[in-house]
Design an enzyme around this catalytic site. Sequence first.
Site, mmCIF file in Angstrom:
data_model
loop_
_atom_site.group_PDB
_atom_site.id
_atom_site.type_symbol
_atom_site.label_atom_id
_atom_site.label_comp_id
_atom_site.label_asym_id
_atom_site.label_seq_id
_atom_site.Cartn_x
_atom_site.Cartn_y
_atom_site.Cartn_z
ATOM 1 N N LEU A 24 0.850 -1.294 0.266
ATOM 2 C CA LEU A 24 -0.024 0.065 -0.054
ATOM 3 C C LEU A 24 0.442 1.461 -0.013
ATOM 4 O O LEU A 24 1.748 1.313 0.856
ATOM 5 C CB LEU A 24 -0.629 -0.271 1.625
ATOM 6 C CG LEU A 24 -1.725 -0.777 1.568
ATOM 7 C CD1 LEU A 24 -2.671 -1.133 2.852
ATOM 8 C CD2 LEU A 24 -2.636 -1.152 0.881
ATOM 9 N N ASP A 25 0.374 2.800 -0.692
ATOM 10 C CA ASP A 25 0.913 3.536 -0.456
ATOM 11 C C ASP A 25 1.643 3.764 0.628
ATOM 12 O O ASP A 25 0.588 3.566 1.854
ATOM 13 C CB ASP A 25 0.760 4.742 -0.975
ATOM 14 C CG ASP A 25 -0.007 4.618 -2.435
ATOM 15 O OD1 ASP A 25 0.988 3.412 -3.063
ATOM 16 O OD2 ASP A 25 -0.120 5.394 -2.819
ATOM 17 N N LYS A 26 2.507 4.003 1.445
ATOM 18 C CA LYS A 26 2.535 5.319 2.674
ATOM 19 C C LYS A 26 1.496 5.897 2.817
ATOM 20 O O LYS A 26 1.073 7.101 1.801
ATOM 21 C CB LYS A 26 4.163 6.158 2.286
ATOM 22 C CG LYS A 26 4.535 6.563 3.618
ATOM 23 C CD LYS A 26 5.475 7.355 3.772
ATOM 24 C CE LYS A 26 6.487 7.827 4.975
ATOM 25 N NZ LYS A 26 5.422 8.718 5.394
ATOM 26 N N THR A 28 -1.829 5.437 3.877
ATOM 27 C CA THR A 28 -2.437 4.707 2.854
ATOM 28 C C THR A 28 -3.140 3.559 4.293
ATOM 29 O O THR A 28 -2.387 2.345 4.182
ATOM 30 C CB THR A 28 -2.842 3.682 1.773
ATOM 31 O OG1 THR A 28 -2.348 4.771 0.748
ATOM 32 C CG2 THR A 28 -3.747 3.593 1.037
ATOM 33 N N ARG A 125 -4.925 8.043 -5.991
ATOM 34 C CA ARG A 125 -4.678 8.669 -6.521
ATOM 35 C C ARG A 125 -4.551 9.335 -7.816
ATOM 36 O O ARG A 125 -5.406 10.688 -7.767
ATOM 37 C CB ARG A 125 -3.356 8.939 -5.301
ATOM 38 C CG ARG A 125 -2.893 8.423 -4.020
ATOM 39 C CD ARG A 125 -2.505 7.763 -3.216
ATOM 40 N NE ARG A 125 -1.113 8.850 -2.856
ATOM 41 C CZ ARG A 125 -0.242 9.120 -2.879
ATOM 42 N NH1 ARG A 125 0.567 7.901 -2.970
ATOM 43 N NH2 ARG A 125 0.305 10.290 -3.009
#
Length: 218
Positions: A24-26, A28, A125
Amino acid sequence: ALLAHCRDLRGIGGELRPGIVHRLDKDTSGLLVVAKDDATMAALGADFKIHRIRRVYDALVVGRPPRAAGKIDTLHGRDPRDRKRFTTRVKTGRRAITNWRLLEDLGRAALLQAEIQTGRTHQVRVHLAALGCPILGDSTYCRSPRDAAVREIARILGRQALHARVLGFSHPKTGAWLEFQSEPPADFSAALDSLRVLAAHDRAKVDARARSPSRKGG
């Protein structure tokens, strides 16, 4: 942290990312799946590669989408002007597909659901920003909101308002479909509640103006 609980993960998927099937993105929040042996790692990795995993996100966005639901199907690649960003405005790149729908109209903002058919870096995003509804608090793809009240909610949240709610996949050994859900954490829920209060206040002002008698004589 995983190695502290599952020491047998060492070496599964490589020493730098033991057991990590996907990321997962930082900043998120939400669900991840971790493999505890090589066979599971290989099977889940293959399913991710051919997009046989179900992933659904909740997102609080600035502004309102142009319609109730839609599909975003674009090329996806690094922004040539900023290598830390990704963009749909590329001539060559990997295909990225996101299906989205409006869950709640919050006036100055909205709660959206995004289900991804592909898993590109920053995909949700980038796609929601391209839709004209960047994710609240996303410092990379969302400019600071002009609206002071929304800007303050983003400041308090302190991260992008994106949560991986649903994760589904086939069990690597039995083939049975497994699906898991995670409710958004407290900070996401608090931001949503604040936006609901703001929307209710805006509706009350509109109703009050509609009920007030006209000042023009007649």
